[in-house]
Every structure is written in structure tokens, then in C-alpha cells.
Design a protein around this motif. Structure first.
Motif, short mmCIF file in Angstrom:
data_model
loop_
_atom_site.label_atom_id
_atom_site.label_comp_id
_atom_site.label_asym_id
_atom_site.label_seq_id
_atom_site.Cartn_x
_atom_site.Cartn_y
_atom_site.Cartn_z
N THR A 188 0.84 -1.20 0.00
CA THR A 188 0.00 0.00 0.00
C THR A 188 0.87 1.25 0.00
OG1 THR A 188 -1.71 -1.16 1.25
CG2 THR A 188 -1.83 1.24 1.22
N ARG A 189 0.57 2.15 -0.90
CA ARG A 189 1.31 3.40 -0.98
C ARG A 189 0.49 4.52 -0.34
NH1 ARG A 189 3.85 3.45 -7.15
NH2 ARG A 189 5.02 1.48 -6.95
N GLY A 190 1.21 5.57 0.08
CA GLY A 190 0.54 6.71 0.66
C GLY A 190 0.32 6.55 2.15
N MET A 191 -0.24 7.60 2.76
CA MET A 191 -0.39 7.63 4.21
C MET A 191 -1.53 6.76 4.71
SD MET A 191 0.51 11.62 5.06
CE MET A 191 1.16 11.28 6.68
N ALA A 192 -2.38 6.28 3.79
CA ALA A 192 -3.45 5.37 4.21
C ALA A 192 -2.88 4.08 4.82
CB ALA A 192 -4.35 5.03 3.04
N ALA A 193 -1.62 3.79 4.50
CA ALA A 193 -0.97 2.60 5.05
C ALA A 193 -0.93 2.65 6.57
CB ALA A 193 0.44 2.46 4.49
N TYR A 194 -0.89 3.88 7.13
CA TYR A 194 -0.86 3.98 8.59
C TYR A 194 -2.20 3.55 9.20
CZ TYR A 194 3.50 6.51 7.91
OH TYR A 194 4.78 6.85 7.55
N GLY A 195 -3.27 3.71 8.45
CA GLY A 195 -4.57 3.21 8.92
C GLY A 195 -4.61 1.70 8.94
N LEU A 196 -3.90 1.07 7.95
CA LEU A 196 -3.80 -0.39 7.95
C LEU A 196 -3.03 -0.87 9.18
CD1 LEU A 196 -2.99 -1.15 4.20
CD2 LEU A 196 -5.16 -1.44 5.38
N ASP A 197 -2.04 -0.09 9.61
CA ASP A 197 -1.29 -0.45 10.82
C ASP A 197 -2.21 -0.55 12.03
OD1 ASP A 197 1.09 -0.54 9.46
OD2 ASP A 197 1.66 1.52 9.95
N CYS A 198 -3.24 0.31 12.07
CA CYS A 198 -4.20 0.27 13.18
C CYS A 198 -4.93 -1.06 13.21
CB CYS A 198 -5.21 1.41 13.05
SG CYS A 198 -4.49 3.06 13.10
N VAL A 199 -5.32 -1.55 12.04
CA VAL A 199 -6.05 -2.81 11.94
C VAL A 199 -5.15 -3.98 12.33
CG1 VAL A 199 -7.36 -4.34 10.42
CG2 VAL A 199 -7.56 -1.86 10.16
N VAL A 200 -3.91 -3.96 11.87
CA VAL A 200 -2.96 -5.02 12.22
C VAL A 200 -2.77 -5.09 13.72
CG1 VAL A 200 -0.56 -5.79 12.03
CG2 VAL A 200 -1.76 -4.96 10.00
N ALA A 201 -2.58 -3.92 14.35
CA ALA A 201 -2.38 -3.88 15.80
C ALA A 201 -3.62 -4.36 16.55
CB ALA A 201 -2.02 -2.46 16.24
N ALA A 202 -4.80 -3.98 16.05
CA ALA A 202 -6.04 -4.39 16.71
C ALA A 202 -6.24 -5.90 16.63
CB ALA A 202 -7.23 -3.66 16.08
N LEU A 203 -5.89 -6.49 15.49
CA LEU A 203 -6.04 -7.94 15.33
C LEU A 203 -5.14 -8.73 16.28
CD1 LEU A 203 -6.24 -8.14 11.44
CD2 LEU A 203 -8.08 -8.71 13.04
N LYS A 204 -4.04 -8.12 16.71
CA LYS A 204 -3.15 -8.79 17.66
C LYS A 204 -3.62 -8.63 19.10
CE LYS A 204 0.92 -8.19 14.69
NZ LYS A 204 2.25 -7.54 14.55
N LYS A 205 -4.52 -7.69 19.34
CA LYS A 205 -4.93 -7.35 20.70
C LYS A 205 -5.66 -8.50 21.41
CE LYS A 205 -5.67 -4.67 24.27
NZ LYS A 205 -4.59 -4.30 25.19
N PRO A 206 -6.65 -9.18 20.78
CA PRO A 206 -7.32 -10.28 21.50
C PRO A 206 -6.36 -11.35 21.99
CG PRO A 206 -8.58 -9.67 19.56
CD PRO A 206 -7.28 -8.94 19.48
N PHE A 207 -5.40 -11.76 21.13
CA PHE A 207 -4.42 -12.76 21.54
C PHE A 207 -3.61 -12.24 22.74
CE2 PHE A 207 0.02 -14.05 21.50
CZ PHE A 207 -0.09 -15.45 21.54
N ALA A 208 -3.12 -11.01 22.63
CA ALA A 208 -2.31 -10.45 23.71
C ALA A 208 -3.08 -10.40 25.02
CB ALA A 208 -1.83 -9.06 23.32
N GLN A 209 -4.37 -10.05 24.95
CA GLN A 209 -5.16 -9.95 26.18
C GLN A 209 -5.46 -11.32 26.77
OE1 GLN A 209 -5.92 -6.80 27.50
NE2 GLN A 209 -6.23 -8.14 29.26
N ILE A 210 -5.73 -12.29 25.91
CA ILE A 210 -5.96 -13.67 26.39
C ILE A 210 -4.72 -14.18 27.12
CG2 ILE A 210 -6.27 -16.06 25.63
CD1 ILE A 210 -8.06 -14.94 23.36
N ILE A 211 -3.54 -13.94 26.54
CA ILE A 211 -2.29 -14.40 27.13
C ILE A 211 -2.00 -13.66 28.43
CG2 ILE A 211 0.20 -14.57 26.78
CD1 ILE A 211 -1.60 -16.53 25.17
N THR A 212 -2.27 -12.36 28.45
CA THR A 212 -2.08 -11.58 29.68
C THR A 212 -2.96 -12.10 30.80
OG1 THR A 212 -1.51 -9.59 28.42
CG2 THR A 212 -2.24 -9.27 30.68
#
Length: 523
Positions: free
Chosen positions: A411-435
Motif C-alpha cells: 500500500t502506498r501513501g499515508m493510508a498505510a498507517y490506517g492499515l497499521d491500526c487494523v494489524v495492531a487491533a487484530l493482535k490485541k485479543p491474543f495479547a489480552q488472552i495471554i495476559t
């Protein structure tokens, strides 16, 4: 620093004020439920001003009962309620995802990424991720698929007795019924203190007969459902003062008595009434050995009619010819009055198959939680039938996050930073379950991602009992795909709405007469 730079910084701070305020409120709500996530999640105690206590692990219950004033926090709670209404499960996951999306979005904005670009990337990322979830889903092989039992057990928080009841009910109503858009298996759940766990092929009416002398058990009973009151037609008091009005009233009373006797002559043994029943009708029907239940809830009345094959009728319809009236009657194999639990069971109806899951509880304090657990399990089973299965334990979210990272690189352009938000959110349930399980989420996250990449697998995660890598599918840790998909969609929508808010303005108060409280000279 120049005056111009100070001015620009002030403007930036002002623009971010609303965003930061909303984000903090959302974080507070998400933190209230994230501790319940996963098999090692703990319960939350809610206490009201009278000292009444509710102890629960159910996300939507916590959100509904907690005191919340901030408008952004209320938006998050409404999102969780929508998830509960649509799917019936996954409210905690949706809340955690939304909290993460908003937090990551704020982080990107504070780094200088325009909000519009963050939102653009977030929307595209959520859409792609939902499609990926769908591709990872495995179809269910009908209501006899043994994997459904695993789904019920996970959603039912390892309560095997509840999982068995839910699966039995699902098999009783059948796959076709479970796929109907208007049918919810969770609505068949009833929890009662002192009841025995059982699945009934019928409906429960949460009322008792209106007269103690009415029969307590009926076999092969004809059932009449009256979607009205069983009372004579009403007349205005003023009209009764005239001779014509009085004669009309006497005629209607006589017609009413004839209609009640007609019910008896037809061989009806059970009458369910939406509203009240006239005293004389109660007396006649009691003497004839007819079971009468008045003021039945509309939902229960509809279910009883559906199960017995009865057609609901108005009181004016009782004037019909007896032969015509017979077509409105339903039939039940057995009708029993449970005096201990104060309800009536209508079983083996001649209409559509209906299941009622009766969940027992030892004490009054745990009735509500047992019912919530059973409803979650029932909703998960129905969602699995409709949309298939995915591995749980955060495994599939991490697999989708890895795929999203590949999309992000392209992905080109600054919209890629919005994709970073989704990637981080998808990792959150796993991280919380493990915590919640007591392990280091960063360490375990790296282990799982490396193992998934090495084995090209979407089923690997962490066993919360020992902290070791494990195949969730093999362990039976399985979730409905629809729960994941809808949770992410709902989280994305509320995150977009909150990130778009640039200014918070208090609305003026409106007077009762429709004006405002501003004085004539105030502008």
C-alpha cells in the motif's frame, strides 16, 4: 520558539483535544471488560447504590450495567449492544477491538498522519480483514457435526452441562430453523433456581393457571389461543344509561356466554389469553375442566401458537361457526403445570418443532449468570451453523494480521498507517488472552507468529494452561467465524465514527414549551 510556532502548536492541541478525550473514555470502557477475555478471564462485580451485586464474566452485561456518562463511551456500549442483538456473542471481543483501533488511530494522528488518511486505511483494512476471516472459515457439516459441541463448550465457558443442553436443542429444532433470520436459539433459554437441566420439545409459559381448581396435567389437549381479552365487548358508560344501550349490552353479554360455552363444546382443554378473562368465563371454563392462562406475554403466546399449530383469534372471532372455529385450534401432546417453578409446559405440539432449554441453578444469585452463559453458547452454535468455524485462542486473528501486513507493504501513501491500526487491533485479543492467563504477551506473540509462518498454519496459538504452543483446532478451541467478522466490522464502524469527531459542543437545553432557555437579549 517563534510566536507563529507556538500558535500552530496551540491549534494542533485544540484539534486533538476532542480526539484525546474520546479516546481516553473508550480506553476506560475497554479496560473494564478486557480482563474477562479468554479461558482464564476473571469476573467483574457490579454494585448499585442499594448494595445489590451482579457478578458476571459477560461483556455486554458489564457494559449495560456500568454507569457511563461520556458520549464516546456510550457509543462503544451501543456498538456492543448491536453485536449482542445481531450475533448474540463476541461483545467483549468487539469492545477490545474498537478500543485498540481508536488508540492506534490516535497514536498515528499525534505523529502527524491526517485523520482522513487514517480513516481511509482503517476502512480498507477492516474490509480486507473481514474477507480474510471468511476465507479462513471451515463449513459446519450440519447439526450433527461434533465440532459444534466444541463451539458450545468454548462459548459456554467450559460448562459441559450447558453445552450439552444447547447442542440437544439445536438438533431438536434442526438446521433449517437455525438458518432462519428471525429465529434465535438463545431465546429458547430459561434459567430457574432449583430446576433440573433439561431440553423440552415445547414451550414454557411463565404463568400459572388463573384458578387453582383448573387441571394440573392434560393429555392430547386442544388449544385455543386468543390474542385479545376473553371479555364481552365494551360499551361507553354514557351509552349504558340509555335503554337502547342497556339492551345492546345485555345482548353482548348473552353472545359472550354463548361463545364461552362454544369453547367448552368444541372440546378445548387449554385456553391461552393475551389479556384478561371475565369472571363468569373463568367460572364456566373451570367447571368444564379447561386450563386457562391469562395475560400471557406476546412472545410466549406466539411460540405456543406456532408449536401447537393454533391460529391466534380475536374475541370477536369466537362468533364463528363451530366447524370454522375448529380450524383455529391447535393441539398439544402434554400440558403440565409446574407449581414449584410456577410455569406451564406445553409439549409435543402438532405444529412446528420448538425447543426450550431449562437451565437449573443452585441459588438465586447464579441464575442470571447461568442464563447468560447458556445464551452465549446458543448464539455461538447458531452463528457457527450460519457462517462456519475458525480456530480460537487468537490464532486466526494473528493469521489475518500476518496477511494484512503483506497488504500493508503493497500500500502506498499515508493510508498505510490506517492499515497499521487494523494489524495492531487484530493482535490485541491474543495479547489480552495471554495476559489474562499470566504469561508475557510479547514473548508469546513472537513465538506464535514464527510458528504460524514456519508451518503455514492459522490454527497455532498458546495453551493457556501451560503457556506452550498448541494447535487450537486439535484442542477444540473453536469459534464461529461470524462472531469474528461482525465484531471487527462493528469495531471498525465505531472507531471511524469516533475518529471523525473534531469538536465536542454541548447542546443547548430546550424548554418544555419548545423554546430555549436563552433570554431575549442573549446572543
Amino acid at each position: 520558539m517563534s510566536v507563529k510556532q507556538v500558535s500552530n502548536n496551540t491549534e494542533v492541541d485544540e484539534r486533538l483535544a476532542a480526539l484525546m478525550t474520546n479516546a481516553n473514555a473508550v480506553r476506560a470502557i475497554a479496560s473494564a471488560v478486557e480482563g474477562t477475555l479468554g479461558p482464564k478471564g476473571l469476573d467483574t462485580m457490579l454494585v448499585d447504590k442499594f448494595g445489590d451485586v451482579v457478578i458476571t464474566n459477560d461483556g455486554v452485561t458489564i457494559l449495560q450495567l456500568m454507569e457511563v456518562n461520556h458520549p464516546a463511551a456510550r457509543m462503544l456500549i451501543k456498538m456492543a449492544k448491536a453485536q449482542q442483538s445481531e450475533i448474540g456473542d463476541g461483545t467483549t471481543t468487539a469492545t477490545v477491538l474498537a478500543g485498540s483501533l481508536i488508540s492506534e488511530g490516535v497514536n498515528q494522528v499525534t505523529k502527524g498522519v491526517p485523520v482522513s488518511r487514517v480513516i481511509e486505511g482503517l476502512k480498507a483494512g477492516v474490509k480486507n480483514a473481514v474477507e480474510m476471516f471468511q476465507r479462513h472459515a471451515r463449513p459446519v457439516q450440519g447439526v450433527l457435526d461434533p465440532m459444534l459441541e466444541k463451539v458450545a463448550l468454548v462459548a459456554g465457558r467450559e460448562h459441559q452441562d450447558i453445552a450439552r443442553l444447547v447442542i440437544e436443542a439445536a438438533r431438536l429444532v434442526g438446521e433449517e430453523k437455525l438458518r432462519e433470520s428471525g429465529f434465535k436459539l438463545s431465546e429458547t433459554i430459561r434459567a430457574r433456581e432449583g430446576a433440573d437441566n433439561q431440553v423440552l420439545s415445547g414451550v414454557i409459559i411463565n404463568k400459572t393457571p388463573m384458578n387453582e381448581d383448573m387441571p394440573k396435567k392434560l393429555e392430547e389437549a386442544l388449544v385455543l389461543v386468543i390474542d385479545d381479552a376473553l371479555e364481552p365487548e365494551e360499551l361507553e358508560e354514557e351509552a349504558l344509561s340509555t335503554e337502547a344501550g342497556f339492551n345492546w349490552y345485555r345482548q353482548k353479554q348473552q353472545e359472550f356466554l354463548e361463545n364461552v360455552r362454544k369453547i367448552v363444546a368444541l372440546g378445548v382443554k387449554a385456553v391461552l389469553v393475551d389479556r384478561g378473562v371475565e369472571d363468569i368465563a373463568e367460572e364456566i371454563l373451570t367447571d368444564a375442566g379447561v386450563l386457562v392462562i391469562q395475560r400471557v406475554a406476546s412472545r410466549e403466546l406466539k411460540k405456543a401458537a406456532e408449536h401447537t399449530g393454533a391460529r391466534a383469534i380475536k374475541r370477536t372471532g369466537l362468533k364463528r361457526d363451530p366447524v370454522d372455529l375448529m380450524r383455529y385450534l391447535g393441539k398439544a401432546g402434554t400440558i403440565t403445570v409446574d407449581e414449584k417453578l410456577e410455569h406451564v409446559c406445553i409439549l409435543q405440539g402438532s405444529g412446528k418443532p420448538v425447543a426450550t432449554v431449562l437451565v437449573g441453578a443452585a441459588t438465586e444469585e447464579v441464575v442470571g449468570e447461568r442464563e447468560r452463559i447458556a445464551k452465549d453458547a446458543a448464539s455461538a452454535v447458531q452463528a457457527a451453523i450460519k457462517g462456519g468455524l475458525v480456530p480460537g485462542g487468537g490464532a486466526v486473528e494473528l493469521a489475518v494480521a500476518r496477511q494484512m501486513e503483506e497488504v500493508r507493504r503493497e500500500t502506498r501513501g499515508m493510508a498505510a498507517y490506517g492499515l497499521d491500526c487494523v494489524v495492531a487491533a487484530l493482535k490485541k485479543p491474543f495479547a489480552q488472552i495471554i495476559t489474562n492467563a499470566g504469561f508475557n504477551p510479547l514473548e508469546k506473540l513472537g513465538d506464535v507468529i514464527a510458528a504460524q509462518m514456519e508451518q503455514n498454519s492459522d490454527t497455532l496459538s498458546i495453551n493457556c494452561d501451560n503457556g506452550e504452543l498448541a494447535d487450537m483446532w486439535a484442542m477444540g478451541v473453536i469459534d464461529p467465524a461470524l462472531v469474528k467478522m461482525h465484531a471487527l466490522k462493528a469495531a471498525g464502524e465505531v472507531a471511524e465514527a469516533i475518529l471523525r469527531i473534531d469538536t465536542i459542543i454541548k447542546k443547548r437545553e430546550e424548554r418544555a414549551d419548545g423554546g430555549n432557555n436563552r433570554g431575549e437579549g442573549d446572543w
